[in-house]
Design an enzyme around this catalytic site. Structure first.
Site, PDB file in Angstrom:
ATOM      1  N   ASP A  30       0.857  -1.184   0.000  1.00  0.00           N
ATOM      2  CA  ASP A  30       0.000   0.000   0.000  1.00  0.00           C
ATOM      3  C   ASP A  30       0.895   1.236   0.000  1.00  0.00           C
ATOM      4  O   ASP A  30       2.032   1.187   0.469  1.00  0.00           O
ATOM      5  CB  ASP A  30      -0.917   0.018   1.239  1.00  0.00           C
ATOM      6  CG  ASP A  30      -2.171   0.844   1.014  1.00  0.00           C
ATOM      7  OD1 ASP A  30      -3.278   0.280   1.007  1.00  0.00           O
ATOM      8  OD2 ASP A  30      -2.040   2.081   0.831  1.00  0.00           O
ATOM      9  N   LYS A  35      -1.007   2.285   7.083  1.00  0.00           N
ATOM     10  CA  LYS A  35      -1.683   0.989   6.906  1.00  0.00           C
ATOM     11  C   LYS A  35      -0.655  -0.132   6.838  1.00  0.00           C
ATOM     12  O   LYS A  35      -0.840  -1.195   7.441  1.00  0.00           O
ATOM     13  CB  LYS A  35      -2.510   1.002   5.614  1.00  0.00           C
ATOM     14  CG  LYS A  35      -3.799   1.776   5.781  1.00  0.00           C
ATOM     15  CD  LYS A  35      -4.698   1.627   4.579  1.00  0.00           C
ATOM     16  CE  LYS A  35      -5.915   2.510   4.792  1.00  0.00           C
ATOM     17  NZ  LYS A  35      -6.689   2.726   3.593  1.00  0.00           N
ATOM     18  N   ASN A 224     -38.248   0.345   1.630  1.00  0.00           N
ATOM     19  CA  ASN A 224     -38.518   1.640   2.268  1.00  0.00           C
ATOM     20  C   ASN A 224     -39.737   2.332   1.641  1.00  0.00           C
ATOM     21  O   ASN A 224     -40.534   2.960   2.339  1.00  0.00           O
ATOM     22  CB  ASN A 224     -37.274   2.535   2.188  1.00  0.00           C
ATOM     23  CG  ASN A 224     -36.190   2.033   3.136  1.00  0.00           C
ATOM     24  OD1 ASN A 224     -36.477   1.332   4.109  1.00  0.00           O
ATOM     25  ND2 ASN A 224     -34.955   2.388   2.862  1.00  0.00           N
ATOM     26  N   TYR A 256     -39.168 -13.951 -11.919  1.00  0.00           N
ATOM     27  CA  TYR A 256     -39.194 -12.561 -12.417  1.00  0.00           C
ATOM     28  C   TYR A 256     -37.799 -11.946 -12.528  1.00  0.00           C
ATOM     29  O   TYR A 256     -37.661 -10.732 -12.576  1.00  0.00           O
ATOM     30  CB  TYR A 256     -40.072 -11.658 -11.534  1.00  0.00           C
ATOM     31  CG  TYR A 256     -41.491 -12.147 -11.396  1.00  0.00           C
ATOM     32  CD1 TYR A 256     -42.288 -12.315 -12.532  1.00  0.00           C
ATOM     33  CD2 TYR A 256     -42.024 -12.470 -10.162  1.00  0.00           C
ATOM     34  CE1 TYR A 256     -43.572 -12.787 -12.423  1.00  0.00           C
ATOM     35  CE2 TYR A 256     -43.313 -12.945 -10.050  1.00  0.00           C
ATOM     36  CZ  TYR A 256     -44.083 -13.104 -11.177  1.00  0.00           C
ATOM     37  OH  TYR A 256     -45.357 -13.575 -11.074  1.00  0.00           O
ATOM     38  N   ARG A 258     -35.554 -13.183 -14.841  1.00  0.00           N
ATOM     39  CA  ARG A 258     -35.013 -13.557 -16.137  1.00  0.00           C
ATOM     40  C   ARG A 258     -35.355 -12.437 -17.121  1.00  0.00           C
ATOM     41  O   ARG A 258     -36.525 -12.097 -17.286  1.00  0.00           O
ATOM     42  CB  ARG A 258     -35.664 -14.867 -16.582  1.00  0.00           C
ATOM     43  CG  ARG A 258     -35.017 -15.506 -17.753  1.00  0.00           C
ATOM     44  CD  ARG A 258     -35.713 -16.827 -18.093  1.00  0.00           C
ATOM     45  NE  ARG A 258     -35.340 -17.232 -19.436  1.00  0.00           N
ATOM     46  CZ  ARG A 258     -35.891 -16.744 -20.526  1.00  0.00           C
ATOM     47  NH1 ARG A 258     -36.860 -15.876 -20.449  1.00  0.00           N
ATOM     48  NH2 ARG A 258     -35.478 -17.144 -21.708  1.00  0.00           N
ATOM     49  N   GLY A 264     -46.779  -7.111 -18.546  1.00  0.00           N
ATOM     50  CA  GLY A 264     -48.120  -6.663 -18.926  1.00  0.00           C
ATOM     51  C   GLY A 264     -49.134  -7.508 -18.188  1.00  0.00           C
ATOM     52  O   GLY A 264     -48.857  -7.991 -17.086  1.00  0.00           O
ATOM     53  N   CYS A 267     -52.824  -7.535 -14.181  1.00  0.00           N
ATOM     54  CA  CYS A 267     -52.555  -7.179 -12.782  1.00  0.00           C
ATOM     55  C   CYS A 267     -51.418  -6.187 -12.584  1.00  0.00           C
ATOM     56  O   CYS A 267     -51.612  -5.137 -11.977  1.00  0.00           O
ATOM     57  CB  CYS A 267     -52.272  -8.429 -11.964  1.00  0.00           C
ATOM     58  SG  CYS A 267     -53.677  -9.534 -11.889  1.00  0.00           S
TER      59      CYS A 267
END
Ligand SMILES: NC(=O)c1ccc[n+]([C@@H]2O[C@H](COP(=O)([O-])OP(=O)(O)OC[C@H]3O[C@@H](n4cnc5c(N)ncnc54)[C@H](O)[C@@H]3O)[C@@H](O)[C@H]2O)c1
Length: 437
Positions: A30, A35, A224, A256, A258, A264, A267
């Site tokens: 690093d 660190k 949320n 749901y 894929r 449509g 619903c």
């Protein structure tokens, strides 16, 4: 197996400590002296449960050391780049650290005949490893990726605060590699982790990382929004989400997820409109749910543009109902597509495995007669007839032997595939246009 880890932040420090625990010899690098000094002393440079102990153990065992990039690259079989990729003010990825490290690693790669693999572990957008890391490594080393050294990616999926457990109990390890040798070397690093390994093309691996994070962000925003709407309607959103999450068939599942054409039916659009309308009237802001409808419209339009881009005017629309194995036409995106194309002067023949004009009766006959008489007249009884009379076929749903479709097309016909028909792209080459594949 010797592994170099360049960048000892949240990702690098945890990866270094966990690999050392698995018996891998790790050398960390690093530019931040604090660190490096902390890790060399077996102390964690970041607050992460369990990391102090693991680092101390790694250093005490001699398996975890620190050094310069040159030392690390020379000593290692696998060189992991784990530097930060923060946001630039525009939101774009700031790749300065990745660029610099790629140049330094390239300049340090010795021409000693040993095959080392450079692995991008930082989160980078698709194309970055190939387009930005590879050329810097090659230019600085004078060597060729895939021939003289390996190139791979290994995106990181750990969560801060539980990253050590996430490392050892990962649900999967993802390796991006465009050649076998590079993939095998990264595989070997993870020999001690029992998670299944997915080896995918480099670009796919880069995309998987963003897909995970985008999905997580959408899940949180969704929960949320639902809770806010629920509260405004006198309901406790926590109860709602608990019951919602109890459905592991349609809700918390791969259902749901894929990619295909627009949603449509009777619903989803209706219920989304109802909830967003109520939200507007009660001053609840639901940008995500509003966007779901807008997103669906945008996706519908992509389908229209694909047909336009085919340059063909005789369209065979394969599928009219809103999904497979139903004849329900209400709010079907295929109906909207047919209407749009007719409005633009395209000639249409429509075939739907689930809608046979001669057998149409009851509610559906009445629906077509009342709402779509012009489409009813275009419905064909025969798939062969629709194919024969068209120069572009537009697939909007699947049926039991749909896989044979690509074989049935003439050499002068084009397929616009809105469902992702397996094997069709390979078979049809430039006569194929997919919507997300
Ligand atoms: N933090 C997370 O939980 C997390 C999870 C998954 C993926 N990621 C991704 O992993 C990458 C690293 O994230 P992070 O949170 O560990 O970042 P970080 O900022 O904590 O650590 C990056 C480290 O790289 C070092 N560095 C920068 N330039 C260097 C150079 N030229 N040579 C050597 N070291 C150099 C920095 O000093 C720093 O210690 C990012 O791409 C991030 O998006 C992070």
């Amino acid at each position: 197996m010797n592994v170099a880890i360049i960048g000892l932040g949240y990702v690098g420090a945890v990866t270094a400590a966990c690999l050392a625990k698995l018996g891998v010899d790790v050398i960390g690098v690093d530019t931040d002296e604090h660190k490096v000094a902390a890790i060399a002393a077996g102390r964690s440079p970041i607050a992460e449960p369990g990391l102090d102990e693991l680092l101390a153990e790694g250093v005490a065992s001699g398996r975890l050391t620190t050094g310069t990039i040159r030392e690390a690259v020379e000593r290692s079989d696998v060189i992991m780049i784990a530097v930060g990729t923060p946001s630039a003010p525009s939101g774009a990825l700031d790749l300065a650290a990745v660029h610099r490290v790629a140049e330094e690693v390239g300049a340090s790669l010795p021409a000693d005949g040993r095959f080392r693999t450079v692995v991008v572990r930082s989160t980078v957008l698709p194309g970055t490893t190939d387009g930005e890391v590879r050329p810097r490594l090659e230019d600085a080393s004078g060597m060729v990726a895939g021939t003289h050294f390996g190139l791979a990616t290994n995106p990181e999926f750990l969560r801060e605060s539980s990253s050590i457990r996430d490392f050892f109990e990962a649900s999967r390890t993802v390796i991006g590699a465009d050649d076998d040798r590079s993939a095998q070397m990264v595989r070997a690093v993870y020999a001690g982790v029992p998670a299944p390994i997915y080896v995918v093309p480099i670009r796919t691996s880069e995309m998987v990382k963003y897909t995970d994070n985008a999905f997580h962000a959408v899940k949180i925003a969704f929960a949320n929004e639902i809770a806010s709407f629920a509260r405004a309607n006198g309901v406790d959103g926590r109860d709602v989400m608990k019951v919602m999450a109890a459905d592991d068939r349609l809700n918390i599942s791969t259902a749901y997820l894929r990619p295909g054409y627009a949603f449509g039916g009777s619903c989803l659009p209706k219920d989304l409109r109802a909830i967003t309308d109520r939200a507007r009237k009660t001053d609840v802001d639901l940008p995500l749910l509003d966007a779901a409808l807008a997103s669906n419209t945008a996706h519908f339009e992509r389908g229209v543009r694909l047909v336009e881009a085919s340059g063909r005017r005789n369209v065979g629309l394969l599928g009219l109902s809103f999904k497979s194995s139903t004849d329900d036409l209400r709010e079907s995106p295929a109906v909207a597509l047919a209407e749009r194309l007719l409005g633009k002067g395209y000639r249409l023949s429509i075939y739907d495995e689930d809608i046979h004009p001669e057998r149409l009766r009851g509610a559906n006959r009445a629906f077509i007669d009342r709402h779509l008489p012009h489409l009813g007249q275009l419905l064909s009884e025969s798939l062969d007839a629709t194919i024969a009379g068209s120069d572009v076929l537009v697939l909007t749903k699947v049926w039991p032997d749909v896989e044979t479709l690509a074989l049935r097309l003439r050499d002068d016909q084009v397929l616009v595939d809105l469902v992702g028909l397996p094997g069709a792209a390979d078979r049809l080459g430039d006569r194929y246009a997919g919507i997300g594949w």
